[in-house]
Scaffold this active site. Structure first.
Site, PDB file in Angstrom:
ATOM      1  N   ARG A 166       0.819  -1.226   0.000  1.00 30.06           N
ATOM      2  CA  ARG A 166       0.000   0.000   0.000  1.00 30.06           C
ATOM      3  C   ARG A 166       0.846   1.267   0.000  1.00 30.06           C
ATOM      4  NH1 ARG A 166      -2.365  -3.667  -1.226  1.00 30.06           N
ATOM      5  NH2 ARG A 166      -4.209  -4.606  -0.338  1.00 30.06           N
ATOM      6  N   SER A 215     -10.744   0.051   3.694  1.00 29.90           N
ATOM      7  CA  SER A 215      -9.973  -0.514   4.809  1.00 29.90           C
ATOM      8  C   SER A 215      -9.278   0.606   5.576  1.00 29.90           C
ATOM      9  CB  SER A 215      -8.931  -1.497   4.280  1.00 29.90           C
ATOM     10  OG  SER A 215      -9.567  -2.594   3.678  1.00 29.90           O
ATOM     11  N   GLU A 285      -4.278   2.910   6.863  1.00 30.54           N
ATOM     12  CA  GLU A 285      -4.270   2.733   5.406  1.00 30.54           C
ATOM     13  C   GLU A 285      -4.987   3.910   4.756  1.00 30.54           C
ATOM     14  OE1 GLU A 285      -5.990  -0.410   2.094  1.00 30.54           O
ATOM     15  OE2 GLU A 285      -4.989  -1.196   3.860  1.00 30.54           O
TER      16      GLU A 285
END
Length: 292
Positions: A166, A215, A285
């Site tokens: 990510r 998320s 995130e």
């Protein structure tokens, strides 16, 4: 803006443009007609203001004090997806993941089905190496087009982004304007079935019909974030109008009246409780931007 056809709006409300439906204003919101316009506009700014790109706002908290400088919103002119030779898809940064996956399916291009499961646009998931259902952008990206904060434009091969989980090394203020993805030959029916499976899995496990932000926390090595959150007793936890989803504990939701401070504050409280319970430090995130 002389000679440019794009739209420049001062004090532009951003809450309606992000999934959480909360947050302040952009000092300036610029919606360019094409990549050349964006390049000229940023060149003229001469680095005098911070720049931030905004896609679907599906993985973003815009703080209540708003965003300083210029927010660049890439709209319809950047939403095209074309099938090229050798199972390559050329995509504008404003194209939704579902459009990329559907275009690939219709052309018999396999390997991009997982993009159906990423809520966002090409620009966002190229920047942060978005992923879902066991695959990530790093697996399929060939290269991407970017405009730097000073107006210089480049095409960067995937290796230059130095992808990790990510994360990419693209500097702040860099705007992704397009990307090319590598697929492979496949059967449209089988591709469609896999996309349907992904869509159904999301529907069953995630609060996708709520005002949410995707998320919330990255999965720490050896753990699943939702399990840590659940084990710390945070399922359904609230702060103001924000709540930890009962359906999937790695999602925060705006129940209707949440401020961005409620949402971010709840996330920080979840982090604190998880650390106290398991000793694991969760990492956000969701991107959090702007003035408190």
């Amino acid at each position: 803006m002389q000679g440019l056809r794009g739209k420049l709006t001062p004090d532009a409300p951003l809450g309606k443009l992000v999934w959480f439906k909360a947050g302040g204003k952009a000092d300036w919101l610029f919606e360019p007609e094409d990549a050349d316009e964006l390049r000229i506009f940023l060149e003229r700014l001469e680095g005098s203001l911070p720049v931030m790109a905004l896609g679907l706002g599906s993985n973003l908290i815009i703080r209540d004090g708003g965003v300083p400088g210029v927010v660049v919103k890439l709209g319809k002119p950047f939403a095209k997806v074309e099938v090229k030779d050798d199972y390559v898809l050329a995509c504008g940064a404003g194209a939704h993941g579902i459009l990329v996956a559907s275009t690939a399916r219709d052309a018999g291009v396999a390997g991009l089905e997982f993009l159906r499961g990423i809520p966002g646009t090409v620009g966002g998931f190229v920047r942060m190496n978005g992923g879902a259902y066991g695959r990530e952008v790093a697996d399929v990206l060939i290269d991407c087009d970017v405009v730097m904060p000073d107006g210089r434009s480049h095409t960067l091969p995937v290796a230059d982004l130095q992808y990790s989980y990510r994360h990419s090394v693209l500097p702040l203020g860099t705007v992704v304007t397009g990307a090319r993805f590598q697929g492979e030959a496949g059967d449209p029916e089988a591709i469609g079935a896999e996309m349907d499976r992904i869509a159904q899995a999301r529907e069953q496990s995630q609060p996708i019909r709520s005002k949410t932000g995707g998320s919330t926390f990255k999965n720490p090595p050896g753990h699943k974030a939702w399990e840590l959150v659940d084990a710390a007793g945070c399922r359904g936890l609230t702060m103001g109008g924000a709540q930890v989803s009962e359906k999937h504990t790695n999602f925060l939701i705006n129940t209707g009246t949440a401020t961005s401070a409620d949402i971010e504050g709840l996330g920080e409280e979840v982090k604190r409780r998880v650390y106290e319970h398991s000793g694991v430090e969760l990492e956000w995130e969701i991107q959090r931007v702007g003035r408190p």
